[in-house]
Design a protein around this motif. Sequence first.
Motif: not given
Length: 421
Positions: A184-213
């Motif tokens: 979960k942390i790796a997903f957030h970091g990867t998409f944040r890295y992609a945003m910083m390099h202009g590959l995406i405009t939205h991070n789909p991994a920003t809110d995982f509060r209720e995804v995992l126990p």
Amino acid sequence: MPKRIIPLTDMQVQKVKPNAKEIKLGDGDGLYLLVSPSGGKLWRFDYRYLDRRKTLSIGPYPAISLAKARQLRDDARRLLLDGTDPGTVHSKRAKAEKLKESHAAEQRQADYAANTFEKVAREWHSSRVSEWSATHADRLMRQLERDVFPEIGSRHIAEVTFTDIVALLRKVSIRTLETAHRLKIAFHGTFRYAMMHGLITHNPATDFREVLPTVKPKHMAAPTDPKKAAELLRAIDSFSGSFIVKCAMQLAPLLFCRPGELRHAEWSEIDLERALWSIPAEKMKLKKPHLVPLSNQAIVIFKALQTLTGSGRYVFPCHRSPLRCMSENSVNAGLRRLGFEKEEITGHGFRAMARTMLHEILQFQPDVIEAQLAHAVPDRLGNAYNRTQFIKERTAMMQTWADYLDGLKTGAKVIPLKKAN
């Protein structure tokens, strides 16, 4: 006298209905709109070149408006006045456009391949690896290669959705919740890295509060009863598998460092004359250099290993390639082979065993023990941890600890554990 053609209007072009046969609506000077029975509308231009009648297909309506069609007709007529066949020019332009589109498609395909989730995730991992311990970095990459890349690694980073991530995390969590949280942390970091390099405009991994126990913290399995510890130590000495793995298992309780620090040990870090192992900052969890005083018993084991692996880089090389250290599971696999379950002891559990028994049995001060464990605990004066903190006390403690473990193995009198208040 030629028949006069009344120019078309936008309304005529727009409202004309198809018929059973093709309809030609002339606009003058060779331009007309051809309406097919299926309803398609195509602009065409009739002209003569070198006494031959020719037709130029200008393009479809409404992609090409009436005004644009007239402009293209006039361009073609100017070419005719210059003695040039507009059909030839149009054909060359079409080929050039087709070639340009082909190159663009190839570039899009190359860009797609260059920005797959796996490639971006590996780039993110490389950008952060200097901040992590070698054990954490290796483990995380193996988890990505096992659980993530086979599922979504070949897809473009921009095509991976929140739903994709949630489904994958929940699938992994069935097997191991801890790994799912790391990913979960790796997903957030990867998409944040992609945003910083202009590959995406939205991070789909920003809110995982209720995804995992939530992961419930658990203590590392370790025997802290002297009799059980003695059984474990004697079993390790009887290990008949790989000599390198046996030495690692023998050193684990003597040194009680983190498993990743032990298996990544290099001969250049070991000073047998000074009886010190100097671990560089990049291999430590807190990114600070650390000293491990070596007892006489530890030096004996290192010298035995030196005859076998001393010519290489790693103290504990991988059996497949000396260019890598042995795998993360080697010590645990050796313990399982000896018959000890993971609920009884793990490679990391030797730290808990030493911490408890050094304090409760051998009466060493907690701050000295914590300093040897390389925990982020200030000393008595509030100073930040440094590698020489309590070094004299730690050196004496490590030898006392090694002697105590020898006593357990040989059946010397065992001091019982103090009961907690």
